[in-house]
Every structure is written in C-alpha cells, then in structure tokens.
Design a protein around this motif. Structure first.
Motif, PDB file in Angstrom:
ATOM      1  N   GLY A   1      -0.435   6.264   3.961  1.00 16.94           N
ATOM      2  CA  GLY A   1      -0.872   7.771   4.190  1.00 16.94           C
ATOM      3  C   GLY A   1      -1.748   8.115   3.111  1.00 16.94           C
ATOM      4  O   GLY A   1      -2.317   9.232   3.265  1.00 16.94           O
ATOM      5  N   ALA A   2      -1.850   7.394   2.173  1.00 15.82           N
ATOM      6  CA  ALA A   2      -2.675   7.701   0.733  1.00 15.82           C
ATOM      7  C   ALA A   2      -3.921   7.380   1.157  1.00 15.82           C
ATOM      8  O   ALA A   2      -4.334   6.478   1.798  1.00 15.82           O
ATOM      9  CB  ALA A   2      -2.126   7.288  -0.477  1.00 15.82           C
ATOM     10  N   PRO A   3      -5.089   8.152   0.694  1.00 14.53           N
ATOM     11  CA  PRO A   3      -6.334   7.775   0.933  1.00 14.53           C
ATOM     12  C   PRO A   3      -6.690   6.726  -0.006  1.00 14.53           C
ATOM     13  O   PRO A   3      -6.137   6.335  -0.920  1.00 14.53           O
ATOM     14  CB  PRO A   3      -7.093   9.057   0.563  1.00 14.53           C
ATOM     15  N   ALA A   4      -7.931   5.876   0.175  1.00 12.55           N
ATOM     16  CA  ALA A   4      -8.429   4.763  -0.311  1.00 12.55           C
ATOM     17  C   ALA A   4      -8.033   4.937  -1.960  1.00 12.55           C
ATOM     18  O   ALA A   4      -7.774   3.905  -2.736  1.00 12.55           O
ATOM     19  CB  ALA A   4      -9.757   4.410  -0.006  1.00 12.55           C
TER      20      ALA A   4
ATOM     21  N   VAL B   1       4.617   7.932   9.196  1.00 11.74           N
ATOM     22  CA  VAL B   1       3.310   7.928   9.025  1.00 11.74           C
ATOM     23  C   VAL B   1       2.894   6.520   9.214  1.00 11.74           C
ATOM     24  O   VAL B   1       3.483   5.623   8.575  1.00 11.74           O
ATOM     25  CB  VAL B   1       2.992   8.461   7.338  1.00 11.74           C
ATOM     26  N   VAL B   2       1.790   6.418  10.028  1.00 10.28           N
ATOM     27  CA  VAL B   2       1.064   5.077  10.404  1.00 10.28           C
ATOM     28  C   VAL B   2       0.240   4.565   9.318  1.00 10.28           C
ATOM     29  O   VAL B   2      -0.805   5.147   8.988  1.00 10.28           O
ATOM     30  CB  VAL B   2       0.628   5.139  11.572  1.00 10.28           C
ATOM     31  N   GLY B   3       0.486   3.542   8.570  1.00  8.77           N
ATOM     32  CA  GLY B   3      -0.583   2.900   8.034  1.00  8.77           C
ATOM     33  C   GLY B   3      -1.285   1.954   8.731  1.00  8.77           C
ATOM     34  O   GLY B   3      -0.689   0.830   9.128  1.00  8.77           O
ATOM     35  N   ASP B   4      -2.364   2.301   8.926  1.00 10.35           N
ATOM     36  CA  ASP B   4      -3.145   1.271  10.098  1.00 10.35           C
ATOM     37  C   ASP B   4      -4.069   0.375   9.654  1.00 10.35           C
ATOM     38  O   ASP B   4      -5.183   0.401   9.234  1.00 10.35           O
ATOM     39  CB  ASP B   4      -3.777   2.332  11.120  1.00 10.35           C
TER      40      ASP B   4
ATOM     41  N   GLN C   1       0.702  -1.200  -0.037  1.00 12.46           N
ATOM     42  CA  GLN C   1       0.036  -0.067   0.094  1.00 12.46           C
ATOM     43  C   GLN C   1       0.892   1.159  -0.105  1.00 12.46           C
ATOM     44  O   GLN C   1       2.050   1.201   0.357  1.00 12.46           O
ATOM     45  CB  GLN C   1      -0.838  -0.120   1.232  1.00 12.46           C
ATOM     46  N   THR C   2       0.309   2.313  -0.571  1.00 12.75           N
ATOM     47  CA  THR C   2       0.937   3.788  -0.094  1.00 12.75           C
ATOM     48  C   THR C   2       0.603   4.299   1.187  1.00 12.75           C
ATOM     49  O   THR C   2      -0.614   4.645   1.252  1.00 12.75           O
ATOM     50  CB  THR C   2       0.477   4.673  -1.382  1.00 12.75           C
TER      51      THR C   2
END
Lengths: 889, 215, 246
Positions: A189-192, A265-268, A186-187
């Motif tokens: 911090g990027a929105p869906a 940046v956390v990708g949760d 995934q990228t």
C-alpha cells in the motif's frame, strides 16, 4: 468501360500489373508482418510479465481482521487460483553458535530480521518464491545471506529472539534463495518512493504451525510485531496487450479491495510488472514505426521507379483516349480503376504473404491475438498498399493529363532544379533533424512516459521527427550531390570512367551529365535501399549484442557454475571445466559478504586481468572510466575495491580513500581489512541490483584465508548449446548449479529485451535484401530501357558491342558508386541516430554499435550481383536488337 | 536478297530478291510508297541488318568486325542522342572508330561549321528544330568522311523550304566528300535532284532509271 | 451498304447531304522550336459538306496534319476558327472541345488507333462507353465490326492484326461514336494497294451514310477516291483560289 479496360490489362499487360502489384505486396507484407510481430510480442510481454510474478497479490490483512476470512473472501474472487495466509514476525535478532576449526565455538548474532510462517503447500502454490540451495524444501528454512551471516547450515540451530520471551531454538532444515525478496518484503500500500530500499538481510521461514507455536505467545504482548498477509495466486484471463492487461488487472485488484471493505490492502504485484511491460510494449511499437515505415516508404519509391518505366506507353494510351473524346474524369477513372485493382489485389496478397511469413518466422498466423488488433494492423497495411498503388498509377495519369496531349513523352526527362533544391529544403531538414535528435537523445530525455500507478502512458512523438527528417533530408541531399557531381564534375567523372571507357570516357561522362535525372534517381533509390539495409542491420545487431550482454549480466556469463554454499571449491577446479569441449574460457569468481558500516553487501573477488575473457564487461556498468580502465586500475591496486554509487554517496567516499570492510569468513567471525576505493561499479555479472563490492580475488583470499570460489563464469561463444551445458554439469558435479544463458533470458528484468527479435530481424533483413537487389539491378535496367533508342543509335553509328557496353557499364558503375557511397554514409548516420533516440530500448545502453559484417557483405554481393545481371541483360539486348528501333518514327 | 520480319502467320517480307550495285560517286534516289521496303533495303546496304537470304558486299570498303567501314547513314527518325550536345553527337561515330577524342571534336566542329551549324555546337538535341536536327545528322555523316552516304527519308518530316535546304546541305556534303549517295524518298522533288532513280514496290526493285543528269 | 448519320446540330433537317459539316476560316498556326519559328498554317479556309470526301494532299510538312488536328479540336489555332456542325470548336476550353469531339468527330490515323492491351471489340466498345451510358450507340460493336469485315477477328489484339486489318479496326473505332465528321490522317500510309483500296471504299460508304470526311494523304489512290482534292504546300492551299465549293 472500366471492366473491359481492366480485363484487357489483366490479360495482356500482366507484366506491368504484376510489377506494380509486387511493389504494393511488398509494402503491405512488410507492414503487416512487422505489425503481426508487434502484436505477438506484446502478448509475449504480457505472458512473460505474468510468469515472472511469483505472487499475484499480497494482501496485507488489516489489524483486527481475521486473515482466514480475508483469504476466503479473496478465494471467492473470479480469477483467483489459490490463497495462502502468510505470517510475518519482526524479530530484533537472530543468533547461532557454531564450532570453530580450533575446537572452540563462536557466537554470531545479527541485527533485526523477519520470520515468516508459510503453509506447507506454499512452495507448490507459489513456485517462483523459494529456491532451495541446500537441504529440504520445507521445514525451518534460512535465507542464503542469513546462513552466511550466522555461519549455519542444515542441522545447525538458530536462536530467534522474542521480546519478552525466551529465544526460540530452531534447527535449520534447508537453505533457500528468495529471488523476489524485494516484492515479498514490500510495504503493501505504500507508494514506490516509500518502499524499503532493500529486503531484510536476515530471514527465517517456518511452517505455519511452527510459526504459530513460536509467535502466538507474543500476540498479546507485542501485536505490533506480527502481521498477516494473504498471498493470492491469480489466473484471470488478461488481454494480450500489456497496457490493456494492466488496466484490467489493477481494476480487479481495486475491486477486490472494495469487497474486503477495509479488511485488507492489496499489493498488486501483477499490475506493477504489467505497468513496466506496457512501457516496453510502447517501445516495441516505436521500434516498429522506426524500422518498418522507412521500409514501406522504400517499397513505394521502388514501385514508383518500376512503374515509371511504363510512362511513355501510358502517355500514348492517354493521348489516344483523349482523341476519342475521353474527359479528364474518364481518363482518371480508368487510372483509378487500375490503381484500385492493383491496390486491392496487392493488399490482399500482401496480407496473405504476411500471414505466411508470420507462420514461417514467428510461428503465428494471426495479425493480432484479438480481432480488433488484427483488423487494425491489416487495415493499416492495406491502406499503405492503396497509397502506393495510387501514387504509382493515378498520380502519373494526372500528371500526364496536365502535361497536355501535344507534349509527347520525351526519351529524357529534362533536368531542372526542383523547388526543394532551390529552397534548400534538404539542408533545412538535416539541420532540423540534428536539432530534434540532439534534444531527443539528450540526457534525461524520456521517449516513453509511463508514470507509476497511472493507467495512461504516452510516447513523445517528437522523437520520430528526428529520424524522419534525417531520411528525407538525407535522401534529398543524395539527390543534390549526385546531381551536382553529374552536372559540374565532368572532369573527375571522365577521369573515373577512363579505365572502363578509354577514349569514350568524355562522351560517356557528358551523356551521364545530361541524363542525370535518371542517373541521380537510380543512385538515390539505391542509396536509400543501402541506408535502409545498413541502419536496420546495425540496429538489429546492436540490439542482439545488448540482449546478449543483458543476459550475460544476469547470468554472469554464457554458462555460470554456481557452487553450493558452505562448500570450499578451489580456483583450480576451473581447469576441469576448461577441458569441456565448447568452453572457451573459465573464470573463477569469489563470492563473499562484507559489512560496509552496518550494511551487509555482496563482495566479489575477481581476477581483473582475465575476467574480460569469460564475460562481457560493459563500459556503462562503471562510472569514471571504461570497463578496461577499471579492471586495469583494480589490477594495479592490490587492495583496490569498486563500490556502488550509492555507497559512495552514503559514506562520502573520494577516490583513493581507505575503506575498512568487515569481511565474512566461512569460519569464525568477520575480519576487518583495509581496502582502497578506486572506482564505481553499478552492475557486475551475477551481482544483485543493489549495492555490492568488487575487489581483487588474491587480496580477498589473503584477507579471509580462503580462496574458495563462489561461481565459475564460462565463455561458450555466446551460444546456448544444451550439450555443452550438460557436459559442464557433469564435470561440475551434483552440488553445483549450472545456468545457461537461456535460463537467464527467461527471468530477465526488461521484458522487451526478453523478446526474441530474431524473427523480426530475419524478416526485415530479408526485405532489405530484396530492396537492395531491386534498387540496384531493376531500377538500373528499367532506366536503360527508357533509353533503348539511344543504345540502338549508338549501335547504328557503328559501335561495336564492347563499345556499346561501355555506356551501360559506365552508367551502372556511377550509379553503384554514388548509391553505395551515399547509402553507407546515410545508413551509418541513421544507425547512430536510431541507437541514440531509442536508447531506452537497450538495457544496458550499448558502448559501441555492432556491425554485422556478414550480412552487409552478403547484401553488397546481392546489390552488385543484381547490377551485373542487369548490365548483362542490357548489353545482351543492345548487342542483339537495336536496329529495328531505328524505324520508329 | 531477301529480308523477312516476324514469324509464323504474320511474317512480312519487306525486301524480295533485290539485286543492285552502287558505284562510287553515284547519286541514287530510292523511291516508292511507304512500306515498299525502302528503309529495309537501306539498312541492308548499311550493314545494319542482315538479309534472310542473299548477301550484301562492299568491295570498296573495309570491314570492322562484320560491319563495313566508311558508310554514313542519315536516319528517317531523329537519331541524335538526347544525352549528348551537338558536338558530341557529331563526334560520336569518330570516337567509336577510335579517333582520339581531341581530333574527333575538332573534326566534328569543322563539319558543323561547314554546314553553317557552328552556333549550335553546344546545343542539346531537344533544343533543335526538325531541320536543324537533320542537318546535324548530316554533319555527323560528313565528319566521318564516308565513301557511301545512305539517307532514309531525310526530309520526310520537314516542311518544304526546310526540306529543300537540308537536301542542298546533303548534296553539298556528298560533293565535298566525293561519296556515293542513296536517298530513299517518296517525294518526287527530292528524287528529281538525284541522278538515278530506283523505284520499289512491295519489296521489289524496278529497273534503274537514269535521268542523264550527270555533272 | 449505306450508312446513315444522324442530323448534325445546325444542319437543315431534310437536307443532310447539303449542310456544311465542317467550316474552317482563315486558320493560322505557329510552332517555335530551336529558335526557329515555323508557320505550319498560314490562312487556310475550308468548308466540307456532309457526305463529302475531301482529300488534302501535299508533301510531308506541308501542314496537312496541323490542319486536321485543328479540325478535330485536338489543337487550337493561333488565328481563325473552326465550326463543326454549326458549333464553334475552336477557342473553347479543352474540356468543352473534348465533349464536342466525342459527339461529332471520329479520328483515324496512320497507326496507333487502338489501345494495345484491348482486343478489337473492346477497343470499339471503349469508345462507345466513353460517350456515357445515356447515349445509346446507333450501331452495336458487332455491327461496326461487320461493317469493316472484322467480325471474325473481334477477339484479336492489335498486335495480332495485319496492316489492313489494323486500319479497318481503326476505322471501326473512329466510327464507334457515330461521328458526323471523320478526320483521317494518312490512313493508308502503311497499307499495300489492295488494302488501301479496300479502306477507301469503306470511307466512301461512310460518306454515303452522311458523314463529312477530311483525309490527309500523299497517295494518289486517296486523291482518286475523293470528291475534292486540295493540294497543300507550306501551310497554304496550292491553288490560290478559295477551295470552298466542289
């Protein structure tokens, strides 16, 4: 006064109290048990959601920040289990040269790829991330698709291109599958909407020391190609409710980000999964309301019908109290005390029963996993019980008071057209129901709104109005039609009764006409009980059918035998599997890769005429025709291919277009072949969620010169039998991976369908069963005891027992006929509405309703059995007693 | 002839050692206070109840099952079926005796007409006054053309004038049938209009008193 | 045993035995059923003094029960009025009649005087409790049961009592609220002679205590026990004269 009154009731009117209390207990137990199920399933959803996440947080280390420091900071956060620093390197190309069968060598090259550097303990830290298909678990690992592209296996050498530096030569030690590649790449911090549509096709995984050796030289020249992530394993205790867990989890992630102060940046991933689960949880709650509430209301109605049998005695008692100077308040006070006693005892017993049922059916006693939800559900169920108690005890007392003392209880309620019937409320309710249902089951309607990244989710409660109005309108219409038939339909009624009643048919029919209030009431209660059982059973069966379909879709079939990559297994190997006892059908499925333009897609070669035997193909998986039509089309077009809707859009395809595909071969480069686009497939057994192709296996074999099978789909009758699975594994040999349905259920996409509804089904169907029996026999018998004087007169006038029985059986027959007919109609309508409105619950949406004939047959037998029993009791009573009643003044 | 009710300590003996005979055409008043056993004796005579010891026989009547045929009973309590209209109520015993439905209705209407109740033939029982209800009950007996009519306090719940009228109707009906009649009553005015008086006290039957009013 | 009744409102203190406890004036009552109108009462007047037992006799349907229902305030007359102890009972809202009735009237019927799921003492206690906590009953439940010789049967249910016991228990219930007026409708209708006499002697005792008693019956025993006998037929007194004085 009140104490003595209640003590007398308890001691000497236990039957009357127990009957009403039983009704309260039933309503409370039903609601509380379903509530307990709901709470426990929410907790299961949370657990499953968390378990599905391989890596809790993927923290993208900011440029310039030290990954080790970020990892240390994150390791110090509460709830952090483990941290691993993962290096990501974007490379322009991978290549490999491999020998060809002809003795030469071929060079394969790929497009851009990614090379990851993983600590050696990564596999144990994050067990869900890597699945070894061949070779070692650690070392230089190649993703399955990459291995296919490069024609490499364990021991082969892959060259990794490094801009400005010579290629790094790496010897492959293992081939792996990355089940969560979407999340992994995934990228952060990027929105869906800005996420990559698919993970990279070409992936190499290296131990972090090797990765450092390979890419450290690149760091100064091309730092833009290298990034670092800290993968964090979380074990923080989360609330059992997915919504609460989502809020807690995303709060923790944001807090960690603050602590990092721009370092990352956390990708949760946890929050993302819980976000989906909370929508499912809301659906579960809606299911509870749709399926549980009508049952509780029905329990209330049945209780009212049962309590109504004591009407005359109540009125006598009230008249006596009034003679002795009891005021309105005192009379109601006594009734209220009785209602409270019944309500409180019923509620407590109901809660205890629910706890027992919970232990028996769900294996849990608690009404919730938290004290708050426990109290909430308990209180709601108990409140419903009190409402039932008041409705059956206090309201009749008030009505009797208003009717006045001089009006003695008449044996037969006077038929009158109620206000709702004159206003046509039933028809209005049905019309409104149709309107609401057509809106709420339409295309694009979302019952549950769960916007991504927003803490609040909402349900469109309008959707409840449709089924609610259908219940009300349907019930009232049953009454209206029963009343109409009994009032106006004397001629057909007489004709229908003639076989049973002979010359008495006319009199029996006339009697039914005049006592139509009681007859219609019994018929409507029975109709509602039948409708409840039918709609619940059909809904549950359809749900289970779809859960099976979903599991089969993910797993491919009941049992799927996946052959190891690089091993050629001919279709004939399937015949050995077919001999395993318990296996009904075996279907070979080819698995290849093909380039559509520059896009590498999975290609499945199927035998369209026989595939349906081994797995369930759903109409909803295809666009432009049913599953059967699509397979027929494919069978008729030798070079036909089904492609994804996305591919159709991307390449502007029209039906019948020729499509050039470059199909990978196991030896040598891809071969180009012409396929004909014949349809759209959105989902297919074992296929990934993104684009794929489905073609005839014969054609694929002839194009690639190889008929080796990727997987065998086995039909074992939808059952998950470990013995069969083990037997299949023995026959398939050590290299093959054998996955039963249960393995798929654990990893299935929708957490709601992952929940075992079995317990709820058993519970609801059990209650429906009891309701049916009570509505059939009990209500009928009680209605007849209200008219026992009538039967005594008939006997006194010279009726022989058989003739007296005709009156009983004639009435029972009419009640059953009306009740079952209307009940089936209403139940069928309700099933359709439930499935239509709750489409979101189903994944995939059902092509047809599943009808549980076995249960419905048993249910019908129970209803009939109780009616026959009631008739036998009443006939026996009419035969024996009777004359003594003629003395009553 | 004995009949006991209940069991154990609260057993009540309603009729003790009654012996008697009702002859065709006889008009008997069965008198006595409430609770003296009149109703029980009538039920025994009608074959609705079975004596604990002793026997009732109906030499002049046929039997259907264990019950005698040709006895009509006018009950003390309202005994019309609320679920049937007046005609069906009157026709019901005929239907139970397997008279074809059409004929049963015709005879019912004849009986109603005979008692001046023709206007009420489609009425529901709960639309009737007490006197009308008892007259319909008498019509029901009349339609069955019985040889013996038993009436249990037929005027017990009626006002004086209505009672008089009901009694007229009953006697006229019995006359028309040529049937025997037994009426239980505690009203001397009723008893006076019958030929013979049987008086009951505490389940015991006194000597019949003929009043010599033979017609 | 003499039973004292508290002075009735409106009666002259010191002269309880002479005060008119019941005054009914020119009562009319119509019923309509099946399109026929029945005149149940046509101009009935009645005065009963405290301590007096009045028997209303007549065949069934003569209007006895209707008259008694009006006297007890259980029904409203279509014409005329009823005064009990100087208070107007008729032509009042139901709730007010109820309060008056519980203070002044005891009702005894042929049957159905007891709540079936309560034992004898609970039945008596219930009626006392209905009067409210502030009204202290003059006689305890035990005393009332003693009075009707049912102390030994105090825990029996109505279904377990014999006919005579049932009637006496009904009397205990009717007396539970210390009534100034006892209305008894065919109280001995289902009793054998011995029990009938026993109940009647109890009624005489109650009257001796100062209560006015109106009893409807067609039993000669009841008539014999009464101070006055008023035959009724077709809704009016049989003797055309005004049956006011004894």
């Amino acid at each position: 006064m009140i104490g003595g009154w209640l003590a007398g009731l308890v001691r000497h009117r236990a039957g009357r109290l127990v009957a009403v209390t039983t009704g309260v207990v039933t309503a409370v137990a039903l609601l509380a048990a379903i509530g307990a199920f709901l709470v426990s399933s929410k907790a299961t959803m949370t657990d499953r959601a968390i378990a599905r996440v391989a890596v809790g947080w993927q923290v993208q280390v900011a440029t310039g920040a030290d990954p080790a420091q970020v990892a240390d900071a994150l390791a110090g956060r509460p709830g952090t289990r483990t941290t691993d620093v993962v290096g990501f390197a974007r490379v322009p190309q991978l290549s490999a040269s491999t020998p060809t069968p002809g003795g030469g060598t071929s060079l394969q090259t790929t497009g851009a790829g990614q090379v990851l550097g993983l600590p050696r303990r990564y596999g144990t830290d994050f067990p869900g991330q890597l699945r070894t298909l061949a070779g070692a678990d650690t070392g230089v690992l190649v993703a399955q698709q990459t291995a296919a592209n490069l024609h490499v296996g364990v021991g082969d050498v892959v060259a990794v291109a490094r801009p400005g530096l010579p290629d790094a030569q790496l010897t492959v030690q293992g081939v792996v599958d990355l089940p969560q590649a979407d999340t992994l790449f995934q990228t952060v911090g990027a929105p869906a909407g800005a996420q990559p549509t698919a993970p990279p096709d070409n992936i190499v995984l290296l131990p972090d020391d090797v990765w450092q050796q390979v890419f450290r030289p690149l760091a100064d020249a091309r730092p833009d190609l290298l990034t670092s992530q800290v993968h964090v394993g979380r074990n923080a205790a989360l609330p059992p409710d997915p919504a609460a867990a989502f809020v807690a989890e995303s709060g923790a992630a944001r807090n960690a980000e603050l602590t990092l102060a721009g370092g990352g940046v956390v990708g949760d991933n946890l929050a993302a999964t819980l976000g989906a689960a909370r929508a499912d949880a809301l659906y579960a709650q809606i299911l509870f309301l749709f399926l549980g509430l009508p049952g509780a209301v029905l329990a209330g109605l049945l209780t009212t019908a049962v309590a109504g049998a004591g009407r005359q005695r109540r009125q006598r008692e009230q008249a006596l109290l009034r003679t002795h100077g009891a005021t309105h308040r005192q009379v109601l006070g006594l009734a209220a005390a009785e209602a409270t006693l019944v309500g409180v005892v019923g509620a407590l017993t109901g809660l205890a029963l629910a706890a027992l049922l919970g232990r028996a059916v769900f294996g849990s006693v608690a009404f919730g996993t938290t004290p708050t939800s426990a109290a909430g559900w308990g209180a709601l169920a108990a409140l419903a019980g009190l409402v039932v108690a008041v409705a059956t005890t206090l309201l009749p007392a008030e009505r009797a008071w208003r009717a006045g003392r001089v009006v003695a209880a008449t044996a037969l309620p006077r038929p009158s057209r109620p206000l709702w019937a004159r206003l046509g409320l039933d028809l209005l309710a049905l019309a409104a129901a149709a309107l609401v249902i057509s809106v709420t089951s339409g295309v694009g309607y979302a019952l549950v709104l769960a916007p991504e990244g927003v803490a609040a989710i909402s349900v469109d409660y309008w959707a409840f109005l449709g089924p609610a109005l259908l219940w009300i309108g349907g019930g009232l219409l049953c009454w209206r039609l029963s009343d109409l038939l009994l009032r106006r339909g004397q001629r057909p009624l007489t004709a229908a009764l003639r076989p049973v009643a002979g010359p008495l048919a006319g009199v029996v029919a006339a009697g039914l006409g005049r006592s139509r209030v009681l007859v219609a009431r019994a018929a409507v209660v029975l109709a509602l009980a039948v409708a409840f059982a039918v709609s619940t059973a059909v809904f549950n069966a359809t749900y289970e059918q779809q859960a099976l379909v979903d599991a089969r879709l993910t797993n491919g079939a009941d049992v799927t035998v996946t052959e190891p990559p690089g091993v050629d297994v001919p279709p004939s190997a399937g015949s050995a599997l077919a001999t395993v006892p318990g296996v009904r059908a075996v279907e070979p499925l080819q698995h290849r890769y093909a380039y559509v333009g520059a896009d590498l897609q999975d290609l499945y070669g199927v035998r369209p005429t026989t595939i349906a035997a081994a797995t369930s193909l759903q109409d909803s998986w295809f666009t432009g025709g049913t599953a059967a039509q699509m397979m027929a089309t494919l069978a008729a077009t030798q070079n036909g291919v089904l492609v994804s809707a996305e591919t159709v859009t991307d390449y502007q395809l029209h039906l019948g277009d020729s499509v050039q595909l470059r199909v990978q071969t196991s030896s040598g480069g891809p071969v180009t072949a012409t396929f004909q686009y014949v349809g759209v497939a959105n989902e297919f057994p074992t296929a990934p969620k993104d684009s794929f192709l489905v073609a005839n296996s014969d054609y694929v074999a002839s194009v690639t010169g190889n008929d080796s099978v990727g997987a065998f789909l086995l039909d074992t009758g939808g059952r998950d039998d470990p013995a069969v699975t083990a037997a299949v594994a023995r026959v398939a040999g050590p290299g093959a991976t054998v996955t039963p349905l249960s393995a798929a259920v654990a990893t299935i996409g929708s957490s709601l369908s992952a929940i075992d509804l079995h317990g709820l089904t058993v519970l609801e169907l059990g209650f429906a069963f009891a309701f049916g029996a009570a509505a059939g026999g009990l209500v009928l018998a009680l209605g007849m005891t209200e008219r026992r004087r009538t039967f005594a007169v008939i006997r006194a006038l010279g009726a022989r027992p058989r003739q007296a029985a005709v009156f009983v059986v004639g009435e029972a027959g009419v009640v059953v006929l009306l009740g079952v007919t209307f009940g089936l109609l209403l139940g069928a309508a309700m099933s359709r509405v439930l499935v239509a409105v709750l489409t979101g619950v189903f994944d995939p949406p059902p092509s047809s309703l599943a009808i549980p004939w076995g249960y419905l047959t048993g249910f019908g037998a129970a209803v009939l059995g109780s009616v026959v029993l009631a008739c036998a009791l009443v006939v026996g009573w009419v035969r024996g007693a009777g004359v003594a009643l003629m003395r009553e003044g | 002839m004995w009949r006991s009710y209940g069991r154990g300590a609260t057993e009540i003996t309603a009729v003790r050692g009654v012996t008697g005979q009702v002859n065709p055409g006889q008009r008997i008043a069965l008198t006595g206070e409430s609770g003296s056993g009149k109703t029980t004796l009538l039920h025994l005579l009608a074959g609705l109840d079975v004596p604990t010891s002793g026997a009732v026989t109906w030499p002049g009547l046929g039997l259907r099952g264990d019950r005698p045929v040709g006895i009509g009973v006018v009950f003390q309590a309202p005994s019309l079926l609320p679920a049937l209209d007046v005609t069906d109520n009157v026709a019901l015993p005929l239907l139970l005796a397997e008279v074809p439905p059409d004929e049963a209705r015709r005879r019912a209407q004849d009986a109603l007409d005979q008692l001046g109740l023709g206007a009420l033939r489609a009425a529901a029982p709960d639309e009737l006054s007490g006197g009308q209800g008892q007259r319909v009950a008498i019509a029901r007996v009349l339609a069955g053309e019985p040889a013996l009519v038993l009436a249990d306090e037929p005027t017990g719940q009626l006002d004086h004038r209505t009672a008089e009228h009901v009694l007229d109707v009953l006697l006229a009906a019995v006359d028309a049938l040529g049937a025997a009649l037994v009426v239980s009553t505690h009203d001397p005015a009723v008893a006076d209009r019958l030929d013979e008086r049987w008086s009951m006290t505490d389940g015991l039957l006194g000597e019949p008193v003929g009043q010599g009013r033979l017609r | 045993m003499a039973i004292r009744i508290p002075a009735v409102a409106g009666s002259t203190p010191g002269d309880p035995d002479g005060a008119p406890a019941v005054v009914a004036h020119d009562l009319y009552r119509f019923y309509r059923a099946g399109g026929e109108e029945t005149l149940a009462l046509r101009g009935v007047s009645l005065t009963v003094r405290a301590g007096e037992v009045v028997a209303v006799t007549g065949p069934s349907g003569s209007g006895k029960s209707t008259l008694l229902a009006l006297l007890a305030g259980l029904d409203e007359p279509d014409g005329g009025h009823v005064d009990l102890g100087g208070s107007r009972m008729s032509h009042r809202p139901e709730a007010e009649r109820t309060l008056l009735r519980r203070r002044l009237v005891g009702v005894l019927r042929q049957s159905g005087n007891l709540i079936e799921h309560l034992d004898v003492q609970a039945n008596v206690g219930l009626v006392q409790a209905l009067r409210g906590r502030r009204t202290v009953p003059r006689r305890s439940v035990a005393e009332l049961l003693e009075l009707v010789s049912l102390s030994a049967r105090s825990r029996a249910l109505p279904g377990e009592l014999s006919g005579g016991e049932l009637a006496r228990a009904g009397l205990a219930v009717a007396l539970a609220g210390d009534p100034a007026v006892l209305i008894a409708d065919e109280p001995t209708g289902e009793l054998d002679l011995a029990n009938e006499r026993r109940l009647l002697s109890l009624l005489r005792e109650v009257a001796a205590g100062g209560a006015a008693i109106v009893v409807a019956s067609h039993s000669s025993e009841v008539a014999d026990a009464a101070d006055r006998v008023l035959p009724m037929a077709d809704g009016r007194w049989v003797d055309a004269g005004e049956p006011v004085a004894a």
